[in-house]
Design a protein around this motif. Structure first.
Motif, short mmCIF file in Angstrom:
data_model
loop_
_atom_site.label_atom_id
_atom_site.label_comp_id
_atom_site.label_asym_id
_atom_site.label_seq_id
_atom_site.Cartn_x
_atom_site.Cartn_y
_atom_site.Cartn_z
N UNK A 120 0.84 -1.19 0.00
CA UNK A 120 0.00 0.00 0.00
C UNK A 120 0.88 1.24 0.00
N UNK A 121 0.62 2.18 -0.90
CA UNK A 121 1.38 3.43 -0.94
C UNK A 121 0.85 4.39 0.12
N UNK A 122 1.71 5.32 0.60
CA UNK A 122 1.28 6.26 1.65
C UNK A 122 -0.01 7.00 1.30
N UNK A 123 -0.17 7.37 0.01
CA UNK A 123 -1.37 8.13 -0.36
C UNK A 123 -2.65 7.30 -0.30
N UNK A 127 -7.23 4.10 2.91
CA UNK A 127 -8.04 2.96 2.50
C UNK A 127 -7.75 1.72 3.35
N UNK A 128 -6.49 1.53 3.71
CA UNK A 128 -6.14 0.43 4.60
C UNK A 128 -6.79 0.60 5.96
N UNK A 151 -1.66 -4.46 4.29
CA UNK A 151 -0.65 -3.62 3.64
C UNK A 151 -0.45 -4.02 2.18
N UNK A 152 -1.29 -4.94 1.70
CA UNK A 152 -1.16 -5.42 0.32
C UNK A 152 -2.18 -4.69 -0.55
N UNK A 153 -1.70 -3.96 -1.53
CA UNK A 153 -2.56 -3.09 -2.33
C UNK A 153 -3.70 -3.85 -3.01
N UNK A 154 -3.40 -4.96 -3.65
CA UNK A 154 -4.42 -5.70 -4.37
C UNK A 154 -5.48 -6.23 -3.42
N UNK A 177 -9.57 -2.99 -14.41
CA UNK A 177 -8.31 -2.30 -14.14
C UNK A 177 -7.23 -3.31 -13.74
N UNK A 178 -6.12 -3.32 -14.47
CA UNK A 178 -5.05 -4.28 -14.20
C UNK A 178 -4.10 -3.85 -13.09
N UNK A 179 -4.03 -2.57 -12.80
CA UNK A 179 -3.07 -2.04 -11.83
C UNK A 179 -3.74 -1.88 -10.46
N UNK A 180 -3.28 -2.62 -9.44
CA UNK A 180 -3.86 -2.51 -8.10
C UNK A 180 -3.85 -1.08 -7.56
N UNK A 181 -2.79 -0.33 -7.87
CA UNK A 181 -2.70 1.05 -7.37
C UNK A 181 -3.78 1.93 -8.01
N UNK A 182 -4.07 1.69 -9.28
CA UNK A 182 -5.11 2.46 -9.96
C UNK A 182 -6.49 2.12 -9.42
#
Length: 201
Positions: A120-123, A127-128, A151-154, A177-182
């Protein structure tokens, strides 16, 4: 995309998500035959959101994206109808479809690449935290999730997509959407539209 495969489809007015559970009542002959075939071959089927048509009767028009459904358990309800306990697995993209004589929709699908295990990114930390609060209050099968999963984005993205009051069109948007961050970025944009108590944030 990975290699293609022929996959029978069960179109629904719901979007099955990777890792999510779904109880499905099966009573039409075409789907009972499909379940028997999956049982004999150890194979799976796909669940796609319905774009046009209904869940019963004439073959419905499925969305171009779906999720593989694995049968975890089954039972027969009080009314004698077969009830399947499904688990969403791999995402796929539908290339073409055909309808069997019994009305079952069969698709040529391409499997999507597995999600990366990005943290998970700070931004997206909000959501976490939100997911942790939802799991604490709602309980359920994911209530015991530990820091590694949170802590896992997906994983965070799919569980929020499952638990937040999204429309099926929004879930379908995330599925494409293929990108978990998106996916997380989209969820972050949608948060103001939800009636989420401030203390949860």
């Amino acid at each position: 995309m990975r290699s293609s495969q022929t996959l029978p489809l069960f179109p629904l007015h719901a979007v099955l998500l990777p890792g999510a559970a779904l109880n499905l009542r099966v009573f039409e002959a075409r789907y009972l035959d499909m379940v028997r075939e999956c049982g004999r071959n150890g194979s799976s089927f796909g669940v796609c959101h319905i774009l046009a048509g209904g869940e019963v009767g004439a073959p419905a028009t499925p969305a171009a994206w779906g999720v593989e459904a694995l049968i975890e358990d089954f039972d027969v309800g009080p009314d004698g109808v077969l009830v399947l306990r499904l688990r969403g697995a791999r995402r796929f993209h539908v290339g073409s479809t055909r309808v069997r004589d019994n009305g079952l929709v069969v698709a040529e699908v391409s499997w999507c690449e597995p999600d990366s295990d990005d943290e998970l990114q700070p931004e997206h930390g909000l959501l976490g935290t939100l997911l942790e609060h939802i799991l604490e209050q709602a309980g359920g099968e994911h209530a015991g999730a530990g820091p590694a999963q949170l802590d896992q984005a997906a994983w965070v993205g799919w569980r929020l997509a499952e638990l937040l009051p999204l429309s099926e069109q929004q879930r379908l948007c995330l599925l494409q959407e293929n990108d978990p961050q998106q996916r997380l970025e989209r969820l972050l944009q949608w948060i103001p539209d939800f009636d989420v108590p401030e203390q949860e944030l």
